[in-house]
Design a protein around this motif. Structure first.
Motif, PDB file in Angstrom:
ATOM      1  N   ILE A 197       0.844  -1.204   0.000  1.00  0.00           N
ATOM      2  CA  ILE A 197       0.000   0.000   0.000  1.00  0.00           C
ATOM      3  C   ILE A 197       0.877   1.251   0.000  1.00  0.00           C
ATOM      4  O   ILE A 197       0.660   2.179  -0.786  1.00  0.00           O
ATOM      5  N   SER A 198       1.889   1.272   0.859  1.00  0.00           N
ATOM      6  CA  SER A 198       2.779   2.427   0.951  1.00  0.00           C
ATOM      7  C   SER A 198       3.496   2.681  -0.377  1.00  0.00           C
ATOM      8  O   SER A 198       3.564   3.824  -0.849  1.00  0.00           O
ATOM      9  N   ASP A 199       4.029   1.635  -0.985  1.00  0.00           N
ATOM     10  CA  ASP A 199       4.727   1.787  -2.268  1.00  0.00           C
ATOM     11  C   ASP A 199       3.793   2.334  -3.340  1.00  0.00           C
ATOM     12  O   ASP A 199       4.178   3.195  -4.132  1.00  0.00           O
ATOM     13  N   THR A 200       2.565   1.852  -3.364  1.00  0.00           N
ATOM     14  CA  THR A 200       1.598   2.316  -4.351  1.00  0.00           C
ATOM     15  C   THR A 200       1.258   3.786  -4.136  1.00  0.00           C
ATOM     16  O   THR A 200       1.164   4.561  -5.093  1.00  0.00           O
ATOM     17  N   ILE A 201       1.088   4.178  -2.889  1.00  0.00           N
ATOM     18  CA  ILE A 201       0.814   5.586  -2.579  1.00  0.00           C
ATOM     19  C   ILE A 201       1.963   6.455  -3.080  1.00  0.00           C
ATOM     20  O   ILE A 201       1.745   7.474  -3.744  1.00  0.00           O
ATOM     21  N   HIS A 202       3.203   6.042  -2.798  1.00  0.00           N
ATOM     22  CA  HIS A 202       4.360   6.848  -3.181  1.00  0.00           C
ATOM     23  C   HIS A 202       4.596   6.868  -4.691  1.00  0.00           C
ATOM     24  O   HIS A 202       5.250   7.778  -5.195  1.00  0.00           O
ATOM     25  N   GLU A 203       4.090   5.880  -5.415  1.00  0.00           N
ATOM     26  CA  GLU A 203       4.178   5.917  -6.883  1.00  0.00           C
ATOM     27  C   GLU A 203       3.421   7.119  -7.435  1.00  0.00           C
ATOM     28  O   GLU A 203       3.858   7.750  -8.386  1.00  0.00           O
ATOM     29  N   PRO A 224     -15.548   0.741   1.453  1.00  0.00           N
ATOM     30  CA  PRO A 224     -14.805  -0.095   0.514  1.00  0.00           C
ATOM     31  C   PRO A 224     -13.902  -1.063   1.274  1.00  0.00           C
ATOM     32  O   PRO A 224     -13.439  -0.750   2.379  1.00  0.00           O
ATOM     33  N   VAL A 225     -13.663  -2.223   0.681  1.00  0.00           N
ATOM     34  CA  VAL A 225     -12.814  -3.236   1.305  1.00  0.00           C
ATOM     35  C   VAL A 225     -11.710  -3.621   0.328  1.00  0.00           C
ATOM     36  O   VAL A 225     -11.974  -3.905  -0.839  1.00  0.00           O
ATOM     37  N   LEU A 226     -10.486  -3.601   0.818  1.00  0.00           N
ATOM     38  CA  LEU A 226      -9.337  -4.045   0.041  1.00  0.00           C
ATOM     39  C   LEU A 226      -9.226  -5.550   0.218  1.00  0.00           C
ATOM     40  O   LEU A 226      -8.730  -6.035   1.236  1.00  0.00           O
ATOM     41  N   ALA A 277      -2.100  -2.955  -7.369  1.00  0.00           N
ATOM     42  CA  ALA A 277      -1.802  -1.527  -7.215  1.00  0.00           C
ATOM     43  C   ALA A 277      -2.917  -0.695  -7.826  1.00  0.00           C
ATOM     44  O   ALA A 277      -3.261   0.370  -7.307  1.00  0.00           O
ATOM     45  N   ALA A 278      -3.518  -1.178  -8.906  1.00  0.00           N
ATOM     46  CA  ALA A 278      -4.596  -0.432  -9.566  1.00  0.00           C
ATOM     47  C   ALA A 278      -5.793  -0.245  -8.636  1.00  0.00           C
ATOM     48  O   ALA A 278      -6.429   0.813  -8.638  1.00  0.00           O
ATOM     49  N   LYS A 309      -4.792   2.470  -6.124  1.00  0.00           N
ATOM     50  CA  LYS A 309      -4.761   3.773  -6.794  1.00  0.00           C
ATOM     51  C   LYS A 309      -6.161   4.324  -7.007  1.00  0.00           C
ATOM     52  O   LYS A 309      -6.358   5.538  -7.002  1.00  0.00           O
ATOM     53  N   GLY A 310      -7.149   3.449  -7.151  1.00  0.00           N
ATOM     54  CA  GLY A 310      -8.527   3.882  -7.329  1.00  0.00           C
ATOM     55  C   GLY A 310      -9.088   4.615  -6.126  1.00  0.00           C
ATOM     56  O   GLY A 310     -10.035   5.385  -6.247  1.00  0.00           O
ATOM     57  N   TRP A 311      -8.513   4.394  -4.950  1.00  0.00           N
ATOM     58  CA  TRP A 311      -8.982   5.066  -3.736  1.00  0.00           C
ATOM     59  C   TRP A 311      -8.167   6.304  -3.380  1.00  0.00           C
ATOM     60  O   TRP A 311      -8.509   7.029  -2.453  1.00  0.00           O
ATOM     61  N   LEU A 312      -7.092   6.538  -4.092  1.00  0.00           N
ATOM     62  CA  LEU A 312      -6.257   7.694  -3.795  1.00  0.00           C
ATOM     63  C   LEU A 312      -6.809   8.936  -4.479  1.00  0.00           C
ATOM     64  O   LEU A 312      -7.360   8.850  -5.573  1.00  0.00           O
TER      65      LEU A 312
END
Length: 155
Positions: free
Chosen positions: A30-36, A112-114, A120-121, A124-127
């Motif tokens: 999750i952290s890596d995806t946020i930082h992308e 929403p539930v992960l 990653a997609a 990213k949909g929730w960011l």
């Protein structure tokens, strides 16, 4: 145990995200995806949502809280109200949330539930959308072994 003092919201450069999960790999994904998408984001990680509440309450705004919790825990801690008061989005994850989602009528689960496995997609949909800003040349992961600069694991 906290390894760094809490960062006041005025000191944070970018959006603030909170991840509360006992699963280290989930937290890292999750952290890596946020930082992308948001290289200047501050990601605060805790092993439980109970431990994360104090950091969440210190912030004026929160982008997204990813919490390993089910409905009972969210209700008990009033987590949804705490996050909403900071203009944030709550995303649940973990065994309890997945089981509750599966048992609920389609479209009736309140958050929403992960669900595992996730991509990653999906995250990213929730960011929130990325604002156009110049790309950093060094980035948060300038070396292969480097941790993101704004990642705080506090438990």
């Amino acid at each position: 145990m906290q390894d760094n003092p809490p960062v006041p919201s005025t000191a944070a450069k970018g959006a603030i995200y909170v991840i509360a999960s006992k699963d280290y790999l989930t937290t890292c994904d999750i952290s890596d995806t946020i930082h992308e998408l948001h290289t200047d984001a501050q990601v605060i990680c805790h092993l439980s949502i109970e431990a994360a509440i104090a950091d969440i309450c210190r912030q004026d705004t929160i982008a997204v809280v990813f919490a390993e919790a089910g409905i009972a825990l969210v209700d008990q801690l009033q987590l949804d109200q705490i996050v909403l008061a900071r203009d944030g989005k709550l995303v649940l994850m973990g065994t309890a949330a997945e089981a509750e989602l599966e048992a609920a009528e389609i479209g009736s689960y309140p958050w929403p539930v992960l669900c595992r496995p996730f991509s990653a997609a999906v995250i990213k949909g929730w960011l929130p959308p990325q604002h156009t800003a110049p790309k950093a040349t060094a980035g948060n992961n300038s070396a292969p072994d480097a941790l993101p600069l704004h990642l705080r694991i506090v438990d």
